[in-house]
Each structure stands twice: as C-alpha cells, then as structure tokens.
Scaffold this motif. Structure first.
Motif, short mmCIF file in Angstrom:
data_model
loop_
_atom_site.label_atom_id
_atom_site.label_comp_id
_atom_site.label_asym_id
_atom_site.label_seq_id
_atom_site.Cartn_x
_atom_site.Cartn_y
_atom_site.Cartn_z
N ALA A 249 0.84 -1.20 0.00
CA ALA A 249 0.00 0.00 0.00
C ALA A 249 0.87 1.25 0.00
N ASP A 250 0.45 2.27 -0.73
CA ASP A 250 1.20 3.52 -0.84
C ASP A 250 0.69 4.50 0.21
N PHE A 251 1.48 4.70 1.25
CA PHE A 251 1.09 5.56 2.37
C PHE A 251 1.67 6.97 2.28
N ARG A 252 2.14 7.38 1.12
CA ARG A 252 2.75 8.70 1.02
C ARG A 252 1.79 9.80 1.48
N PHE A 266 1.83 -6.99 7.53
CA PHE A 266 2.84 -6.75 6.51
C PHE A 266 3.15 -5.26 6.32
N LEU A 267 3.13 -4.51 7.40
CA LEU A 267 3.50 -3.10 7.38
C LEU A 267 5.02 -2.99 7.39
N THR A 268 5.57 -1.98 6.71
CA THR A 268 7.02 -1.81 6.65
C THR A 268 7.42 -0.43 7.15
N GLN A 269 8.70 -0.28 7.45
CA GLN A 269 9.22 1.00 7.91
C GLN A 269 9.10 2.06 6.82
N THR A 270 9.27 1.66 5.58
CA THR A 270 9.16 2.61 4.47
C THR A 270 7.76 3.23 4.43
N GLN A 271 6.74 2.41 4.65
CA GLN A 271 5.37 2.93 4.63
C GLN A 271 5.15 3.92 5.76
N LEU A 272 5.68 3.61 6.95
CA LEU A 272 5.54 4.54 8.07
C LEU A 272 6.30 5.83 7.80
#
Length: 294
Positions: A249-252, A266-272
């Motif tokens: 998912a794109d969380f920008r 499946f959350l990542t540090q990049t998304q945060l």
C-alpha cells in the motif's frame, strides 16, 4: 483473534532485514533511479551517483534530507539488501575500486531488495498464530528465499524473481486470509453486528484500490485488504487498522495520526516513513516511530 498477535518479535531474527549503511557501498544512492514525482528535487538515472554521495559512501546531507526536498531518501529502506550485496555477494569489493563490478552490483542490488522484502513478510507470517496451519510451508519458503540471497552474482542475475515472488505471494495471501478472517470475527464479537455505512459502500476496498485523498475516518478497516492500495494523502486519523493487510500500500502523506497500526499486517518501515503520524499512532513493536512525526 486480535488478542493473539505477538506483543513482541525476536529482533535478532530481523537484524539482517534492516539497513546497515556502515557496511554498504552507498548502493541506494547509485543503483536506483530518482524521480521528482517520488519525492526528490530532481530526476537521477539508475547507475548515476547522487551528487550528495561522498567518497566514503556516506550521504553528505543525511541530517537534512527532508528540508532539502529529498523526502524519497528519508523514507527509503532496502531491507538489508545493501550490506548483503556489498559484503556477501561482492565480498567487500566496492564499485569504486573495481569499476567493472558496478553494473552487475547494481543489478544484483535490485534483485536482493526484492528477496529481502519477501524475507521480511515471511518472517512476520511465521509469528502469526492464525497462520499456524501453514507455518511449515512458510518456513520452507523462508529457508529457500534465504538460500537464494546467498547465490553468486551470476546466479542471481539469472534468477526468475517474478516466479519466486508469485510462489511466496500464494502463501502470503493465505496468511492474509487467515489473519483477516479472525480479525473480522473478533471485531463482530467486540462491536456486534453492524450495517455498512453509506460511505463504506461507496468506497471500493481491495487490491490496488484508488483511495488517494479519501476520508476514511468513518470506515471500518479492521481485517480489510489494502494490498497495493493508493492511500496517498488519505485521511486515516483515528482509524482501526488492526488485522488489515497493508502489503504494497502507498502511504505517502497519508494521515495516520491516532490510528491503530499495532496489529496491521505486513507493514514496513518505508510505509511509516512516508506517512504522517504522531505520538498517539499505535505501531507494531518491531517498527520505529519516524523522527519527523509530530
């Protein structure tokens, strides 16, 4: 059930899946293409060193990336691919000392990033009791993926990464179905039967959903699939995202202030790093609260 999520993870099992810039040859600053539309001040072609990369492979403006318009750099995470390529695949020989190694090194970096990301997801899947029925196949796939990351550069460049990703994704989808199903059951027990609101009926959830700028504050996302969803600048303030599949998912610029991401899947540090949160945003214990959050 949501209460069955682990309270903590063995961080040692994820150490090799975190970037270690001190043991990397600045590969993300060279191998990757930069686009202004992705959070960079200008475009940069793949294989061209960033103007801020120093001879010691350190970033000269690391402490002021966001103020300089390098948001893309401040959100990036290679899942530990940089140090593995630098120290394992190429045995500590950098692309400056051996220029002929540059092109294959950069190509291998792209491949290892994908494999390391898959290891991140598989590692998480193995911590989830809801997926206990498929822990055997998940463990076998994790071990196979680990072996692939240690192949020679020549073998890695011949690897069909797309085929391997598809095999891994089959297991991750099953994991997602098991976790999300249990999350929805728990939500029903906790809140009782409910009718979807008019807003929820209008919102198309699911893989690749276009939710850019959407106000999702009144949407029940517990146990939902947001795989590959475009959440750019979406309003998720106070939203319950427990048991929600966030892979890809794109969380920008998504506003997750006060949201509950503590048991998101499946959350990542990049998304945060790409999102906007605050001290009230609940996070999984294995991810860090970004320094730029309010």
């Amino acid at each position: 059930m949501l209460s069955n999520f682990p309270n903590s993870l063995d961080d040692a099992s994820r150490d090799h899946l975190r970037a270690d810039c001190d043991n990397c040859f600045g590969l993300c600053c060279v191998a990757l293409r930069f686009l202004a539309s992705d959070g960079f001040p200008t475009d940069k072609e793949a294989g061209q060193p960033c103007v801020n990369l120093q001879n010691d492979f350190r970033c000269g403006v690391h402490e002021s990336l966001r103020t300089r318009g390098l948001k893309g750099c401040s959100t990036f995470d290679c899942f530990g691919a940089g140090q593995k390529v630098s120290q394992v695949s190429f045995s500590g020989h950098d692309w400056q000392q051996t220029p002929d190694s540059g092109k294959p090194m950069f190509e291998v970096f792209h491949i290892l990033m994908q494999l390391q990301e898959l290891l991140w997801y598989l590692t998480e899947a193995l911590t989830l009791p809801q997926a206990g029925l498929i822990h055997g196949p998940l463990r076998s796939m994790l071990e196979k993926t680990e072996r692939l990351t240690t192949l020679s550069p020549e073998s890695l460049m011949e690897l069909d990464v797309a085929e391997h990703r598809a095999s891994v994704n089959t297991l991750l989808l099953k994991t997602s179905e098991l976790v999300r199903s249990e999350a929805r059951k728990t939500q029903q027990v906790r809140s009782g039967p409910r009718t979807r609101t008019r807003l929820e009926r209008q919102i198309a959830l699911g893989r690749g959903a276009d939710l850019m700028g959407a106000d999702l504050r009144r949407t029940d996302l517990t146990g939902a699939s947001l795989r590959g969803a475009y959440l750019i600048a979406a309003d998720l303030r106070g939203t319950d995202l427990r048991g929600t599949d966030c892979i890809g998912a794109d969380f920008r610029d998504a506003d997750v202030r006060g949201a509950d991401l503590s048991q998101s899947l499946f959350l990542t540090q990049t998304q945060l790093n790409a999102a906007k949160g605050d001290a009230l945003t609940k996070l999984p214990p294995w991810l860090n609260r970004p320094a730029h959050w309010s």
